[in-house]
Write a protein that holds these residues in place. Structure first.
Motif, PDB file in Angstrom:
ATOM      1  N   ALA A 192       1.090  -1.185  -0.012  1.00 37.30           N
ATOM      2  CA  ALA A 192      -0.160  -0.019  -0.160  1.00 37.30           C
ATOM      3  C   ALA A 192       1.002   1.202  -0.170  1.00 37.30           C
ATOM      4  CB  ALA A 192      -0.992  -0.033   1.316  1.00 37.30           C
ATOM      5  N   LEU A 193       2.144   1.204   0.773  1.00 38.76           N
ATOM      6  CA  LEU A 193       2.949   2.315   0.640  1.00 38.76           C
ATOM      7  C   LEU A 193       3.475   2.364  -0.808  1.00 38.76           C
ATOM      8  CD1 LEU A 193       4.843   1.553   4.135  1.00 38.76           C
ATOM      9  CD2 LEU A 193       3.211   3.617   3.630  1.00 38.76           C
ATOM     10  N   VAL A 194       3.945   1.446  -1.455  1.00 38.53           N
ATOM     11  CA  VAL A 194       4.457   1.351  -2.737  1.00 38.53           C
ATOM     12  C   VAL A 194       3.454   2.059  -3.546  1.00 38.53           C
ATOM     13  CG1 VAL A 194       5.019   0.031  -4.558  1.00 38.53           C
ATOM     14  CG2 VAL A 194       5.668  -0.559  -2.319  1.00 38.53           C
ATOM     15  N   ALA A 195       2.214   1.668  -3.385  1.00 33.55           N
ATOM     16  CA  ALA A 195       1.028   2.377  -4.412  1.00 33.55           C
ATOM     17  C   ALA A 195       0.843   3.807  -3.916  1.00 33.55           C
ATOM     18  CB  ALA A 195      -0.169   1.423  -4.325  1.00 33.55           C
ATOM     19  N   GLY A 196       1.135   4.313  -2.699  1.00 36.45           N
ATOM     20  CA  GLY A 196       1.065   5.598  -2.475  1.00 36.45           C
ATOM     21  C   GLY A 196      -0.193   5.871  -1.688  1.00 36.45           C
ATOM     22  N   GLN A 197      -0.689   4.556  -1.215  1.00 32.87           N
ATOM     23  CA  GLN A 197      -1.921   4.809  -0.538  1.00 32.87           C
ATOM     24  C   GLN A 197      -1.779   5.396   0.868  1.00 32.87           C
ATOM     25  OE1 GLN A 197      -3.865   0.886  -0.539  1.00 32.87           O
ATOM     26  NE2 GLN A 197      -3.660   0.796  -2.918  1.00 32.87           N
ATOM     27  N   HIS A 198      -0.511   5.267   1.427  1.00 35.41           N
ATOM     28  CA  HIS A 198      -0.277   5.855   2.702  1.00 35.41           C
ATOM     29  C   HIS A 198       0.967   6.576   2.680  1.00 35.41           C
ATOM     30  CE1 HIS A 198       0.314   6.094   7.163  1.00 35.41           C
ATOM     31  NE2 HIS A 198       1.618   5.788   6.920  1.00 35.41           N
ATOM     32  N   VAL A 199       0.986   7.906   3.138  1.00 32.57           N
ATOM     33  CA  VAL A 199       2.240   8.672   2.732  1.00 32.57           C
ATOM     34  C   VAL A 199       2.884   9.178   4.253  1.00 32.57           C
ATOM     35  CG1 VAL A 199       3.037  10.759   1.806  1.00 32.57           C
ATOM     36  CG2 VAL A 199       1.419   9.597   0.512  1.00 32.57           C
ATOM     37  N   GLY A 200       3.942   8.540   4.349  1.00 35.11           N
ATOM     38  CA  GLY A 200       4.618   8.807   5.789  1.00 35.11           C
ATOM     39  C   GLY A 200       5.739   9.461   5.592  1.00 35.11           C
TER      40      GLY A 200
END
Length: 213
Positions: A192-200
């Motif tokens: 999900a991070l790879v897909a940009g669904q969660h931005v930290g």
């Protein structure tokens, strides 16, 4: 404080992800996670130096590309690699070993570990467990106050060793330090991070790996 990040040889890293990722995707994914961890460490003001202990030249190139110091230790075994790192960082006031497979890590997670040690001026050991009882981060002040003991149940063993030597010992539980990625079941949140669904805070660093087909 010096951060030590052990990074296995990319070709052999994360073998348990083989059912979900091809060898090329696995190498890219491991490198991507390491870049995120390095970026979070670079963003933490308490960190003075970062040393990546690389298992091969491909892993070392990840560190060089991020602009941090690197030493190549090809001998197998995490504790052997960290032993080499300890010999290079013995003059630091403290060291913080951070796992390279924590894609949700933020600088706030690292500050929480540092703050736990700052509560005392004595020798200190701070352990941040992963969700399966491993060690996401291990702070030691002075660096050699305990030897590392990575493997199954390492968080409890690091805590035991800290108390055994009389160091001020604390446990810090943070989602970003607990969510390591070892198995296919742990992939969805990272992808999900790879897909940009969660931005930290560290999510924009480095190239993104290709998602598996």
């Amino acid at each position: 404080m010096t951060v030590i990040i052990p990074l296995k040889a990319l070709a052999s890293a994360k073998g348990r992800l083989a059912p979900a990722l091809s060898p090329a995707h696995r190498r890219d994914f491991v490198a991507w996670m390491a870049r995120r961890v390095i970026a979070a460490c670079q963003a933490c003001e308490a960190v003075e130096d970062i040393l990546v202990v690389a298992g091969d030249e491909s892993a070392a190139d990840v560190a060089r590309g991020a602009g941090v110091d690197v030493v190549v230790v090809p001998q197998p075994g995490l504790d052997a690699a960290l032993g080499a790192a300890d010999s290079l960082t013995r003059d630091s006031d403290s060291t913080l070993v951070v796992a390279a497979d924590l894609p949700q890590l933020t600088e706030q997670d690292l500050f929480a570990v540092v703050a736990a040690a700052a509560a005392t001026s004595d020798a200190a050991v701070v352990v941040a467990p992963t969700h399966d009882g491993g060690t996401g981060a291990l702070l030691r002040r002075p660096p050699g106050v305990i030897a590392t003991a990575y493997g199954d149940g390492s968080a409890a063993e690091h805590e035991r060793r800290g108390r055994a030597v009389g160091a001020s010992t604390a446990i810090v539980r943070r989602p970003g330090l607990a969510a390591d990625v070892d198995t296919p079941a742990e992939l969805p949140a990272a992808l999900a991070l790879v897909a940009g669904q969660h931005v930290g805070s560290a999510s924009e660093s480095g190239a993104r790996p290709a998602s598996p087909a």
